[in-house]
Design a protein around this motif. Structure first.
Motif, PDB file in Angstrom:
ATOM      1  N   HIS A  69       0.955  -0.613  -0.058  1.00 25.77           N
ATOM      2  CA  HIS A  69       0.066   0.074  -0.435  1.00 25.77           C
ATOM      3  C   HIS A  69       0.772   1.033  -0.265  1.00 25.77           C
ATOM      4  O   HIS A  69       0.381   1.951  -0.327  1.00 25.77           O
ATOM      5  N   TYR A  70       1.703   1.120   0.753  1.00 29.33           N
ATOM      6  CA  TYR A  70       2.841   2.575   0.560  1.00 29.33           C
ATOM      7  C   TYR A  70       3.554   2.594  -0.715  1.00 29.33           C
ATOM      8  O   TYR A  70       3.920   3.682  -1.390  1.00 29.33           O
ATOM      9  N   ALA A  71       3.994   1.361  -1.347  1.00 25.27           N
ATOM     10  CA  ALA A  71       4.390   1.737  -2.769  1.00 25.27           C
ATOM     11  C   ALA A  71       3.379   1.737  -3.817  1.00 25.27           C
ATOM     12  O   ALA A  71       4.075   2.709  -4.443  1.00 25.27           O
ATOM     13  N   GLU A  72       2.037   1.272  -3.874  1.00 27.51           N
ATOM     14  CA  GLU A  72       1.182   1.600  -4.945  1.00 27.51           C
ATOM     15  C   GLU A  72       1.069   3.707  -4.559  1.00 27.51           C
ATOM     16  O   GLU A  72       0.875   4.011  -5.581  1.00 27.51           O
ATOM     17  N   ALA A  73       0.899   4.515  -3.387  1.00 26.59           N
ATOM     18  CA  ALA A  73       1.078   5.368  -2.834  1.00 26.59           C
ATOM     19  C   ALA A  73       2.188   6.268  -3.394  1.00 26.59           C
ATOM     20  O   ALA A  73       1.758   7.347  -4.150  1.00 26.59           O
ATOM     21  N   SER A  76       1.363   6.161  -7.156  1.00 30.40           N
ATOM     22  CA  SER A  76       0.228   6.956  -7.823  1.00 30.40           C
ATOM     23  C   SER A  76       0.709   8.420  -7.580  1.00 30.40           C
ATOM     24  O   SER A  76       0.536   9.009  -7.890  1.00 30.40           O
ATOM     25  N   LEU A  77       1.357   9.390  -6.656  1.00 32.76           N
ATOM     26  CA  LEU A  77       1.306   9.948  -5.965  1.00 32.76           C
ATOM     27  C   LEU A  77       2.512  11.031  -6.040  1.00 32.76           C
ATOM     28  O   LEU A  77       2.775  12.687  -6.574  1.00 32.76           O
ATOM     29  N   SER A  78       3.905  10.166  -6.221  1.00 35.42           N
ATOM     30  CA  SER A  78       5.019  10.976  -6.809  1.00 35.42           C
ATOM     31  C   SER A  78       5.835  10.207  -8.087  1.00 35.42           C
ATOM     32  O   SER A  78       5.929  11.098  -8.960  1.00 35.42           O
ATOM     33  N   LEU A  79       5.038   8.958  -8.693  1.00 41.80           N
ATOM     34  CA  LEU A  79       6.007   8.891 -10.443  1.00 41.80           C
ATOM     35  C   LEU A  79       5.273   8.518 -11.088  1.00 41.80           C
ATOM     36  O   LEU A  79       5.476   9.462 -12.785  1.00 41.80           O
ATOM     37  N   TYR A 114      -4.564   9.787  -8.619  1.00 38.52           N
ATOM     38  CA  TYR A 114      -5.633  10.197  -7.505  1.00 38.52           C
ATOM     39  C   TYR A 114      -6.675   9.352  -6.996  1.00 38.52           C
ATOM     40  O   TYR A 114      -7.337   8.632  -6.385  1.00 38.52           O
ATOM     41  N   PHE A 115      -7.343   9.390  -8.253  1.00 34.86           N
ATOM     42  CA  PHE A 115      -8.373   7.801  -8.046  1.00 34.86           C
ATOM     43  C   PHE A 115      -8.182   6.664  -8.124  1.00 34.86           C
ATOM     44  O   PHE A 115      -8.766   5.985  -7.149  1.00 34.86           O
ATOM     45  N   MET A 116      -6.861   6.711  -8.768  1.00 36.29           N
ATOM     46  CA  MET A 116      -6.722   4.419  -8.358  1.00 36.29           C
ATOM     47  C   MET A 116      -6.126   5.174  -7.016  1.00 36.29           C
ATOM     48  O   MET A 116      -6.502   3.942  -6.696  1.00 36.29           O
ATOM     49  N   GLY A 117      -5.040   5.729  -6.114  1.00 34.57           N
ATOM     50  CA  GLY A 117      -4.708   5.789  -5.384  1.00 34.57           C
ATOM     51  C   GLY A 117      -5.831   5.208  -4.315  1.00 34.57           C
ATOM     52  O   GLY A 117      -6.184   4.146  -3.426  1.00 34.57           O
ATOM     53  N   ALA A 118      -7.352   5.907  -4.713  1.00 29.24           N
ATOM     54  CA  ALA A 118      -8.360   6.489  -3.689  1.00 29.24           C
ATOM     55  C   ALA A 118      -9.070   5.079  -3.774  1.00 29.24           C
ATOM     56  O   ALA A 118      -9.655   4.102  -2.859  1.00 29.24           O
ATOM     57  N   ALA A 119      -9.377   4.533  -5.383  1.00 32.92           N
ATOM     58  CA  ALA A 119      -9.592   2.984  -5.185  1.00 32.92           C
ATOM     59  C   ALA A 119      -8.795   2.035  -5.196  1.00 32.92           C
ATOM     60  O   ALA A 119      -9.925   1.324  -3.638  1.00 32.92           O
ATOM     61  N   MET A 133      -5.537  10.815   3.026  1.00 33.75           N
ATOM     62  CA  MET A 133      -5.110  11.176   2.651  1.00 33.75           C
ATOM     63  C   MET A 133      -5.228  11.306   0.929  1.00 33.75           C
ATOM     64  O   MET A 133      -4.630  12.574   0.350  1.00 33.75           O
ATOM     65  N   PHE A 134      -5.718  10.063  -0.175  1.00 32.15           N
ATOM     66  CA  PHE A 134      -5.765  10.077  -0.683  1.00 32.15           C
ATOM     67  C   PHE A 134      -6.821  10.846  -1.544  1.00 32.15           C
ATOM     68  O   PHE A 134      -7.355  11.724  -2.519  1.00 32.15           O
ATOM     69  N   ALA A 135      -8.226  10.677  -0.567  1.00 36.63           N
ATOM     70  CA  ALA A 135      -9.578  11.594  -1.017  1.00 36.63           C
ATOM     71  C   ALA A 135      -8.870  12.919  -0.386  1.00 36.63           C
ATOM     72  O   ALA A 135      -9.606  14.171  -1.116  1.00 36.63           O
ATOM     73  N   THR A 136      -7.672  13.870   0.225  1.00 39.31           N
ATOM     74  CA  THR A 136      -7.461  14.823   0.013  1.00 39.31           C
ATOM     75  C   THR A 136      -6.914  14.877  -1.469  1.00 39.31           C
ATOM     76  O   THR A 136      -7.199  16.478  -1.917  1.00 39.31           O
ATOM     77  N   TYR A 137      -5.919  14.548  -1.290  1.00 37.88           N
ATOM     78  CA  TYR A 137      -5.166  14.657  -2.852  1.00 37.88           C
ATOM     79  C   TYR A 137      -6.283  14.473  -4.015  1.00 37.88           C
ATOM     80  O   TYR A 137      -6.310  15.162  -5.262  1.00 37.88           O
ATOM     81  N   LEU A 138      -7.314  13.374  -3.954  1.00 37.58           N
ATOM     82  CA  LEU A 138      -7.991  13.110  -5.051  1.00 37.58           C
ATOM     83  C   LEU A 138      -9.019  14.966  -5.167  1.00 37.58           C
ATOM     84  O   LEU A 138      -9.880  15.154  -6.066  1.00 37.58           O
TER      85      LEU A 138
END
Length: 222
Positions: A69-73, A76-79, A114-119, A133-138
């Protein structure tokens, strides 16, 4: 005139030259270089990586369900948001379309991430912190997309959102990091990327989005 020779000799781009002309003063090459460095090292993907990593180191499984989950974040948010810039750098046909094209595609990639991470967080067994965190970014990403595409309004999210999250979850020791908004805002204005009002509104969007999600996600039992 002085501004004319400065623009030609120092390599200022159109926005930087126009800013100097409008303000009635010259912006030194050294200051512009410093402003560009600040812009590069404080881009949103960098702060997103810092945010996720600090939360994971400090809170462990309380911040992210597991390492995946950390790697996915981070992905989604940085790469994902920097992919358009990498593509434009290696594909001349895309590079010729200009910075506006790069920023537009980058914003699309960012919101997609953001959509990918939130889902993944909400439907893949994520814990509450990563959901907030993901809801905030989205939320902030969608609001900024509206400001960019509908109202033709440029934005600057800055570090306000991540600082607010770190302060809420890890304590007031992270609050002084908000002072980074000063050099970041100055560099954005100096380079002609944003106005002071755009910097303030962009930062406010991220903080308000976090405050709303911080209250709503637990209240709705998500």
């Amino acid at each position: 005139r002085a501004n004319h020779f400065e623009s030609r000799d120092s390599g200022l781009n159109k926005n930087e030259f126009n800013l100097s002309a409008k303000s009635g003063r010259s912006v030194g090459k050294g200051k512009l270089c410093a402003a560009k460095i600040i812009r590069v090292v404080t881009v949103p993907p960098v702060f997103a990586a810092l945010l996720t990593t600090i939360l994971y180191i400090a809170m462990g499984d309380a911040a992210f369900a597991n390492r995946f989950h950390y790697a996915e974040a981070v992905f989604s948010l940085s790469l994902l948001p920097v992919v358009p810039y990498a593509l434009c750098a290696v594909i001349p046909a895309l590079k010729k379309r200009g910075r506006k094209f790069e920023r537009t595609v980058a914003l699309i990639f960012s919101v997609t991430g953001y959509f990918m991470g939130a889902a993944f967080a909400f439907f893949g067994g994520g814990v509450q912190v990563e959901k907030v965190m993901f809801a905030t970014y989205l939320c902030s990403g969608l609001l900024l997309a509206i400001l960019s595409f509908i109202f033709k309004y440029r934005h600057a999210c800055g570090v306000a959102g991540p600082v607010a999250m770190l302060t809420a979850y890890l304590g007031a020791a992270f609050l002084p990091a908000a002072l980074l908004l000063v050099p970041i805002g100055i560099s954005s204005v100096r380079l002609g990327r944003h106005t002071v009002l755009q910097v303030i509104i962009g930062s406010a969007v991220s903080v308000i989005s976090f405050g709303a999600m911080y209250l709503l996600v637990p209240a709705l039992g998500l």
